[in-house]
Design an enzyme around this catalytic site. Structure first.
Site, PDB file in Angstrom:
ATOM      1  N   SER A  46      48.360  30.939 -36.640  1.00 27.97           N
ATOM      2  CA  SER A  46      48.208  30.606 -35.101  1.00 27.97           C
ATOM      3  C   SER A  46      49.053  29.555 -34.924  1.00 27.97           C
ATOM      4  O   SER A  46      49.624  28.832 -35.651  1.00 27.97           O
ATOM      5  CB  SER A  46      46.916  30.104 -34.680  1.00 27.97           C
ATOM      6  N   ASP A  79      50.181  34.453 -34.212  1.00 25.29           N
ATOM      7  CA  ASP A  79      48.992  34.407 -33.519  1.00 25.29           C
ATOM      8  C   ASP A  79      48.746  33.443 -32.313  1.00 25.29           C
ATOM      9  O   ASP A  79      49.213  32.332 -32.717  1.00 25.29           O
ATOM     10  CB  ASP A  79      47.696  34.114 -34.350  1.00 25.29           C
ATOM     11  N   HIS A  80      48.717  33.776 -30.937  1.00 25.91           N
ATOM     12  CA  HIS A  80      48.573  33.121 -29.982  1.00 25.91           C
ATOM     13  C   HIS A  80      49.421  31.899 -29.790  1.00 25.91           C
ATOM     14  O   HIS A  80      49.493  30.675 -29.304  1.00 25.91           O
ATOM     15  CB  HIS A  80      47.312  32.071 -30.154  1.00 25.91           C
ATOM     16  N   ASP A 101      51.088  34.610 -26.160  1.00 29.75           N
ATOM     17  CA  ASP A 101      49.836  34.630 -25.452  1.00 29.75           C
ATOM     18  C   ASP A 101      50.324  33.910 -24.049  1.00 29.75           C
ATOM     19  O   ASP A 101      50.348  32.644 -23.976  1.00 29.75           O
ATOM     20  CB  ASP A 101      49.191  33.889 -26.169  1.00 29.75           C
ATOM     21  N   GLU A 131      48.111  39.261 -24.168  1.00 28.08           N
ATOM     22  CA  GLU A 131      46.799  39.242 -23.778  1.00 28.08           C
ATOM     23  C   GLU A 131      46.669  39.147 -22.365  1.00 28.08           C
ATOM     24  O   GLU A 131      47.456  38.585 -21.741  1.00 28.08           O
ATOM     25  CB  GLU A 131      46.387  37.776 -24.413  1.00 28.08           C
ATOM     26  N   HIS A 173      36.326  32.782 -28.425  1.00 29.00           N
ATOM     27  CA  HIS A 173      36.900  32.166 -29.529  1.00 29.00           C
ATOM     28  C   HIS A 173      35.861  31.184 -30.408  1.00 29.00           C
ATOM     29  O   HIS A 173      35.367  30.455 -29.547  1.00 29.00           O
ATOM     30  CB  HIS A 173      38.218  31.305 -29.244  1.00 29.00           C
ATOM     31  N   HIS A 201      39.727  39.686 -29.951  1.00 35.34           N
ATOM     32  CA  HIS A 201      39.877  38.211 -30.584  1.00 35.34           C
ATOM     33  C   HIS A 201      38.342  37.839 -30.344  1.00 35.34           C
ATOM     34  O   HIS A 201      37.475  38.013 -29.702  1.00 35.34           O
ATOM     35  CB  HIS A 201      40.723  37.348 -29.396  1.00 35.34           C
ATOM     36  N   GLY A 202      38.177  36.580 -31.045  1.00 36.88           N
ATOM     37  CA  GLY A 202      37.037  36.088 -31.180  1.00 36.88           C
ATOM     38  C   GLY A 202      35.830  36.644 -31.818  1.00 36.88           C
ATOM     39  O   GLY A 202      34.639  36.798 -31.480  1.00 36.88           O
ATOM     40  N   THR A 226      37.290  31.970 -37.321  1.00 31.09           N
ATOM     41  CA  THR A 226      36.117  30.917 -37.590  1.00 31.09           C
ATOM     42  C   THR A 226      35.122  31.196 -38.882  1.00 31.09           C
ATOM     43  O   THR A 226      34.899  30.407 -39.424  1.00 31.09           O
ATOM     44  CB  THR A 226      35.388  30.637 -36.356  1.00 31.09           C
TER      45      THR A 226
END
Ligand code: G3H
Ligand code: ZN
Length: 273
Positions: A46, A79-80, A101, A131, A173, A201-202, A226
């Site tokens: 990310s 990512d992102h 993103d 996204e 997230h 996501h998340g 996470t």
């Protein structure tokens, strides 16, 4: 020109689990679990992880090298990324796909900037995820109520030509509890309306049975970060608590790496259903 390894995974065994890499131990752990289970996976880095390292190159090169040495297909994905400059760096370094993103921008600006990123990424043979719907929790503020409208999503994909679409369906997230309530009906509608693979996501906030149900409803790439960090940190903490005289980082980082690998293998099996 083929558009990166992640694109090559379309049509293969769904879903494609995507795990975030902060340090080389994450990449090694995820690759070991992918080899053990024979599953295709994504190593993703990310923009926040890049910020931690100061630049993309050290951790990006490590992930690419771990992926190249693996005995199973592993895609390396950015990512992102909110900055075009970082996307360019990833393309130059050899990433096969990126997420640009722009979800926090006004809709027209999101469409215009994303379409432009897609244009030059495709010229370079790189696939692009975007996204729509702004999934919460990226800034520590959870917004599980955000939702992506299926018609808007279809129009967005047509206007931007993105290859993968992240949609807001009830997850957020960086949740430490795994009690996010996914909107399965919406996932099915999005799956029907959108002509490219959908990204959840998340996913750390989603319970095992709901992850499998999300895949059955139409989610394709499942992003998990996470949950791995929880296992990594718990195991490092135990190793340090167990031996106050421990000074060799290989002992506690190695314990963290083993814990991540076991959790990745378990999650891959959960997602396979
Ligand atoms: O892009 C990465 C993910 O969406 C990971 O989210 O930390 O909640 O699993 P998570
Ligand atoms: Zn995410």
């Amino acid at each position: 020109m083929p558009l990166g390894k992640l694109r090559e995974m379309i049509g293969g065994p769904a879903p494609v689990p995507a795990f975030n890499v902060i340090q080389v131990e994450h990449a090694e752990a995820i690759a070991a679990a992918a080899e053990e289970t024979g599953a295709p996976v994504v190593l993703q880095i990310s923009q926040n992880a890049v910020r931690y390292h100061g630049s993309l190159r050290p951790i990006g090169a490590a992930a690419l090298s771990v992926a190249a040495a693996a005995a199973t297909p592993i895609a390396v994905h950015l990512d992102h990324a909110t900055s075009e400059e970082l996307v360019r760096e990833a393309v130059e370094l050899g990433f096969g796909s990126v997420m640009f993103d722009a979800s926090a921008l006004p809709h027209d600006e999101n469409v215009a900037r994303t379409a432009e990123v897609v244009r030059w990424c495709h010229e370079a043979g790189v696939g692009v995820e975007a996204e729509l719907g702004e999934i919460g929790g990226k800034d520590g503020v959870h917004a599980p109520g955000a939702r992506t409208d299926p018609d808007d999503a279809a129009a967005y994909v047509e206007a931007t030509a993105v290859d993968f679409l992240a949609v807001a369906v009830g997850s957020s997230h960086a949740m430490l509890s795994r009690d996010a309530q996914l909107d399965f009906e919406l996932i099915a509608l999005l799956h029907k309306a959108v002509p490219v693979p959908l990204v959840l996501h998340g996913s750390s906030g989603v319970a095992d049975e709901n992850l499998a149900a999300a895949v059955r409803a139409g989610m394709w790439k499942i992003n998990i970060a996470t949950q791995l960090n929880k296992h990594f940190t718990a195991s490092v903490r135990t190793a340090l608590d167990d031996d106050p005289a421990l000074v060799d980082p290989r002992r506690y980082l190695g314990a963290g790496r083993e814990a991540v690998s076991a959790e990745v293998a378990r999650l891959i099996r959960v997602l396979k259903g």
